[in-house]
Enzyme design. Structure first.
Site, short mmCIF file in Angstrom:
data_model
loop_
_atom_site.label_atom_id
_atom_site.label_comp_id
_atom_site.label_asym_id
_atom_site.label_seq_id
_atom_site.Cartn_x
_atom_site.Cartn_y
_atom_site.Cartn_z
N ASN A 91 10.84 -6.33 -18.75
CA ASN A 91 11.62 -7.04 -17.72
C ASN A 91 10.76 -7.54 -16.56
O ASN A 91 11.10 -8.54 -15.94
CB ASN A 91 12.72 -6.11 -17.20
N TYR A 155 5.35 -20.52 -15.09
CA TYR A 155 6.50 -19.65 -15.42
C TYR A 155 7.16 -20.10 -16.72
O TYR A 155 7.46 -19.29 -17.60
CB TYR A 155 7.47 -19.70 -14.25
N ALA A 157 5.85 -21.82 -19.16
CA ALA A 157 4.95 -21.53 -20.29
C ALA A 157 5.03 -20.04 -20.65
O ALA A 157 5.08 -19.68 -21.83
CB ALA A 157 3.52 -21.91 -19.93
N LYS A 159 7.56 -17.97 -20.12
CA LYS A 159 8.88 -17.57 -20.64
C LYS A 159 9.14 -18.18 -22.02
O LYS A 159 9.85 -17.57 -22.82
CB LYS A 159 9.98 -17.98 -19.65
N1 LIG Z 1 16.57 -13.71 -11.09
C1 LIG Z 1 16.68 -14.73 -11.93
O1 LIG Z 1 17.36 -15.73 -11.65
C2 LIG Z 1 15.98 -14.72 -13.27
C3 LIG Z 1 16.28 -15.75 -14.17
C4 LIG Z 1 15.67 -15.76 -15.40
C5 LIG Z 1 14.76 -14.77 -15.74
N2 LIG Z 1 14.48 -13.79 -14.86
C6 LIG Z 1 13.50 -12.78 -15.26
O2 LIG Z 1 14.10 -11.49 -15.24
C7 LIG Z 1 13.12 -10.52 -14.86
C8 LIG Z 1 13.61 -9.74 -13.64
O3 LIG Z 1 13.90 -10.67 -12.61
P1 LIG Z 1 14.39 -10.23 -11.14
O4 LIG Z 1 15.10 -11.39 -10.59
O5 LIG Z 1 15.04 -8.90 -11.19
O6 LIG Z 1 12.96 -10.12 -10.40
P2 LIG Z 1 12.57 -9.32 -9.07
O7 LIG Z 1 11.44 -10.09 -8.47
O8 LIG Z 1 13.77 -9.01 -8.23
O9 LIG Z 1 12.02 -7.93 -9.66
C9 LIG Z 1 10.87 -7.91 -10.48
C10 LIG Z 1 10.29 -6.50 -10.46
O10 LIG Z 1 9.11 -6.52 -11.28
C11 LIG Z 1 8.09 -5.81 -10.59
N3 LIG Z 1 6.78 -6.30 -11.04
C12 LIG Z 1 6.26 -7.53 -10.83
N4 LIG Z 1 5.03 -7.59 -11.34
C13 LIG Z 1 4.76 -6.37 -11.89
C14 LIG Z 1 3.63 -5.82 -12.57
N5 LIG Z 1 2.52 -6.54 -12.77
N6 LIG Z 1 3.70 -4.55 -12.99
C15 LIG Z 1 4.80 -3.80 -12.78
N7 LIG Z 1 5.90 -4.27 -12.14
C16 LIG Z 1 5.87 -5.54 -11.70
C17 LIG Z 1 8.34 -6.10 -9.12
O11 LIG Z 1 7.70 -5.14 -8.28
C18 LIG Z 1 9.87 -6.05 -9.05
O12 LIG Z 1 10.33 -4.74 -8.79
C19 LIG Z 1 11.83 -11.30 -14.60
O13 LIG Z 1 11.02 -11.28 -15.76
C20 LIG Z 1 12.32 -12.71 -14.32
O14 LIG Z 1 11.34 -13.68 -14.62
C21 LIG Z 1 15.07 -13.73 -13.63
#
Ligand SMILES: NC(=O)c1ccc[n+]([C@@H]2O[C@H](COP(=O)([O-])OP(=O)(O)OC[C@H]3O[C@@H](n4cnc5c(N)ncnc54)[C@H](O)[C@@H]3O)[C@@H](O)[C@H]2O)c1
Length: 249
Positions: A91, A155, A157, A159
């Site tokens: 995630n 991003y 690329a 995903k």
């Molecule tokens: N929020 C959205 O609209 C959305 C949409 C599509 C996809 N996503 C994907 O869903 C996932 C979660 O998104 P979110 O909105 O909860 O993000 P967020 O930024 O709220 O949380 C991401 C978490 O990942 C942790 N993290 C980042 N890099 C890290 C690393 N190298 N090692 C360990 N931990 C790490 C951060 O500390 C954070 O706690 C992500 O992969 C994001 O790309 C989110």
């Protein structure tokens, strides 16, 4: 009714906040134990303490998923303590947005490292254990941006790369009883989206057929379903949870 994730042990990256933290809460409510991984020590330990109030169900481990040695050590610890690694949720993810013409090599490298190499490292770390068990589930966070999005070359690329990994792993691992799928959220109300300027948020909402962002719970429920035995014949798929955003694509 039996809980959906009863007895399952789940290695969850990016657990400290947003979709990850919501997944942790829902997984535990559905009977799972969660090994919580994140770079943010304070938030991670607070979440583990909250979850452990009702019994020892969560273990926090502060690490960066791009560090192979740390990931391998964490997976080994989880296996030692709980004896199984049933589910990996890839995630954790980051954005470093800018138009391609202005994108720095650093922004490219950071996003590819966390969003693409990190899941590869975590998957390679859990695979030998899942192979030995002859069962397992690997789920990864893709995104609607996999289909292309202005200002997100790195991003997008990463995903869409995860979709390629998901399909490849599904093919390679099926014979060992391991299912592999991706969840592709649309815009979801976490810091990743709520920090976007409000006028841009309003324009985004106007493009979504359901006319609102997803809640983190709505995304976590998709992970819960795919992690559960209810999805026992589903592998190699991408589940878009996007309020209809990509329906007309
Ligand atoms: N929020 C959205 O609209 C959305 C949409 C599509 C996809 N996503 C994907 O869903 C996932 C979660 O998104 P979110 O909105 O909860 O993000 P967020 O930024 O709220 O949380 C991401 C978490 O990942 C942790 N993290 C980042 N890099 C890290 C690393 N190298 N090692 C360990 N931990 C790490 C951060 O500390 C954070 O706690 C992500 O992969 C994001 O790309 C989110």
């Amino acid at each position: 009714m039996e809980k959906r994730l009863s007895q399952k042990t789940i290695f969850l990256t990016g657990a400290a906040r947003g979709i990850g933290a919501t997944c942790a809460r829902i997984f535990v409510s559905q009977g799972a134990k969660v090994f919580l991984v994140d770079r943010d020590q304070v938030a991670l330990e607070a979440l583990a303490a909250e979850l452990n109030q009702a019994g020892e169900v969560a273990i926090p481990r502060v690490l960066d998923i791009t560090n192979r040695a740390d990931v391998e050590q964490a997976v080994h610890s989880m296996h030692e303590v709980w004896g199984r690694v049933d589910v990996l949720i890839n995630n954790a993810g980051i954005t470093r947005d800018s138009l391609t013409a202005k994108m720095t090599e650093e922004a490219w490298d950071q996003v590819i490292a966390v969003n693409l190499k990190g899941p590869m490292i975590c998957t390679q770390a859990v695979f030998p254990i899942m192979k030995e068990q002859q069962s397992g589930v690997i789920l990864s966070a893709s995104s609607v941006s996999a289909l292309g999005n202005i200002g997100q070359a790195n991003y997008a690329a990463s995903k869409s790369g995860l979709i390629g990994l998901t399909k490849t792993w599904a093919l390679e691992f099926a014979r060992f009883g391991i299912r592999v799928n991706a969840v592709a959220p649309g815009f979801t109300a976490t810091e990743m989206v709520t920090t976007i300027p409000e006028e841009i948020q309003a324009k985004l909402v106007a493009q979504i057929p359901l006319r609102r962002f997803a809640t983190p719970e709505e995304i976590a429920k998709a992970y819960t379903f795919l992690a559960s035995d209810d999805a026992s014949y589903i592998t190699g798929q991408v589940l878009y949870v996007d309020g209809g955003l990509t329906a007309g694509f």
